[in-house]
Design a protein around this motif. Sequence first.
Motif, PDB file in Angstrom:
ATOM      1  N   SER A 107      -7.687   3.009  -2.529  1.00 15.31           N
ATOM      2  CA  SER A 107      -7.206   2.401  -3.745  1.00 15.31           C
ATOM      3  C   SER A 107      -7.277   0.967  -3.812  1.00 15.31           C
ATOM      4  O   SER A 107      -8.061   0.202  -3.157  1.00 15.31           O
ATOM      5  CB  SER A 107      -5.502   2.692  -3.424  1.00 15.31           C
ATOM      6  OG  SER A 107      -5.120   1.601  -2.639  1.00 15.31           O
ATOM      7  N   GLU A 108      -6.943   0.576  -5.125  1.00 16.74           N
ATOM      8  CA  GLU A 108      -7.074  -1.110  -5.366  1.00 16.74           C
ATOM      9  C   GLU A 108      -6.768  -1.827  -4.041  1.00 16.74           C
ATOM     10  O   GLU A 108      -7.173  -2.912  -3.812  1.00 16.74           O
ATOM     11  CB  GLU A 108      -6.658  -1.401  -6.469  1.00 16.74           C
ATOM     12  CG  GLU A 108      -6.732  -2.599  -7.075  1.00 16.74           C
ATOM     13  CD  GLU A 108      -6.205  -3.018  -8.295  1.00 16.74           C
ATOM     14  OE1 GLU A 108      -6.244  -4.447  -8.803  1.00 16.74           O
ATOM     15  OE2 GLU A 108      -5.671  -2.175  -9.260  1.00 16.74           O
TER      16      GLU A 108
ATOM     17  N   GLU B  48       2.171   1.735  -3.454  1.00 21.02           N
ATOM     18  CA  GLU B  48       1.337   1.676  -4.563  1.00 21.02           C
ATOM     19  C   GLU B  48       1.341   3.245  -5.471  1.00 21.02           C
ATOM     20  O   GLU B  48       1.341   3.923  -4.560  1.00 21.02           O
ATOM     21  CB  GLU B  48      -0.054   1.472  -3.893  1.00 21.02           C
ATOM     22  CG  GLU B  48      -1.117   1.410  -4.984  1.00 21.02           C
ATOM     23  CD  GLU B  48      -2.588   1.051  -4.388  1.00 21.02           C
ATOM     24  OE1 GLU B  48      -3.441   0.462  -5.215  1.00 21.02           O
ATOM     25  OE2 GLU B  48      -2.763   1.325  -3.322  1.00 21.02           O
TER      26      GLU B  48
ATOM     27  N   GLN C 149       0.880  -1.204   0.040  1.00 17.41           N
ATOM     28  CA  GLN C 149      -0.039   0.035  -0.222  1.00 17.41           C
ATOM     29  C   GLN C 149       0.838   1.310  -0.129  1.00 17.41           C
ATOM     30  O   GLN C 149       0.657   2.483  -0.708  1.00 17.41           O
ATOM     31  CB  GLN C 149      -0.890  -0.064   1.268  1.00 17.41           C
ATOM     32  CG  GLN C 149      -2.242  -0.947   1.061  1.00 17.41           C
ATOM     33  CD  GLN C 149      -2.787  -0.897   2.589  1.00 17.41           C
ATOM     34  OE1 GLN C 149      -2.567  -0.318   3.321  1.00 17.41           O
ATOM     35  NE2 GLN C 149      -4.039  -1.612   2.205  1.00 17.41           N
TER      36      GLN C 149
ATOM     37  N   ASP D  23      -6.315   6.559 -11.982  1.00 14.86           N
ATOM     38  CA  ASP D  23      -6.898   5.112 -11.338  1.00 14.86           C
ATOM     39  C   ASP D  23      -8.204   5.109 -10.786  1.00 14.86           C
ATOM     40  O   ASP D  23      -9.032   6.278 -10.648  1.00 14.86           O
ATOM     41  CB  ASP D  23      -6.017   4.870 -10.174  1.00 14.86           C
ATOM     42  CG  ASP D  23      -4.494   4.468 -10.655  1.00 14.86           C
ATOM     43  OD1 ASP D  23      -4.143   3.681 -11.427  1.00 14.86           O
ATOM     44  OD2 ASP D  23      -3.638   5.399 -10.289  1.00 14.86           O
TER      45      ASP D  23
ATOM     46  N   HIS E  30      -0.881   5.119  -7.154  1.00 15.09           N
ATOM     47  CA  HIS E  30      -2.480   5.300  -7.301  1.00 15.09           C
ATOM     48  C   HIS E  30      -2.847   6.900  -7.448  1.00 15.09           C
ATOM     49  O   HIS E  30      -2.423   7.953  -6.427  1.00 15.09           O
ATOM     50  CB  HIS E  30      -3.232   5.160  -5.819  1.00 15.09           C
ATOM     51  CG  HIS E  30      -4.388   5.194  -5.576  1.00 15.09           C
ATOM     52  ND1 HIS E  30      -5.450   4.559  -6.484  1.00 15.09           N
ATOM     53  CD2 HIS E  30      -5.289   6.197  -5.120  1.00 15.09           C
ATOM     54  CE1 HIS E  30      -6.529   4.906  -6.404  1.00 15.09           C
ATOM     55  NE2 HIS E  30      -6.635   5.915  -5.600  1.00 15.09           N
TER      56      HIS E  30
END
Length: 180
Positions: free
Chosen positions: A157-158, A45, A42, A69, A47
Amino acid sequence: MSVVEVMQWVGLGASIVGALAAVGAWLRAGRANGIAQKALDQQNEDHYVRWEGDWSGPGDYRLHNRGNDTAHSVLLDITVGGRGIRIQRPQVEAGGFIAVDARQEAGEVITELEERLRAQARARTPQGNYGLQLPNVAGFYPRLPSGVLRYHVTWTSELGRRHSDSASEVGMDYGVESGE
C-alpha cells in the motif's frame, strides 16, 4: 588542584555522560514511537485493490487493478501453459493493468485452438451447401481445449503494508475467440 575540585570535575563529567545517555534514550524512544505509529497507521490504512484478469487477444493476458487505490512495488508471478513468467512494476494505478505477453508460453495451445476453430468454421459451411448453415448438433463439433492459468501477485500500500492475492483460471481459451 584540590581533591574537592577533582571531585567537582568528576561530578560534572558524570552529569554530562548521564545527559548524553538520556538524550540517546530519548532518541531511541522517538524512533520506537515512530515505528509503532507507522505500524498503527498501516493497520488503520484504508486500502482497496482487487485484481481481475482477462485475455485481450491470443496469448495477451491483462491483470487489472479494479480497486480504488494504487498498488506499489507490484510483483506478479504467473503460470501459463505450465511455464512461469515474473513481472515487476513500480506501481499499478487504480483502473490500470499489467500486460502479460504469454504468446510463447501458450503458443502450442493457441496454435491448436486456432486450427480447431478453422476446422469448425469449415465444418459449419461445407462446400456445396449453397450458403446454408448446418445445425450445431450437441457433441458434433469438438469443444475447445481448456487451459489453466495461475497467478500470485504481491504489492504494498502507499504506507508500505504488504498484500497478496492468488487465483487460478480454469477452462480459459487463451484469448482465442471461439466464435460461439
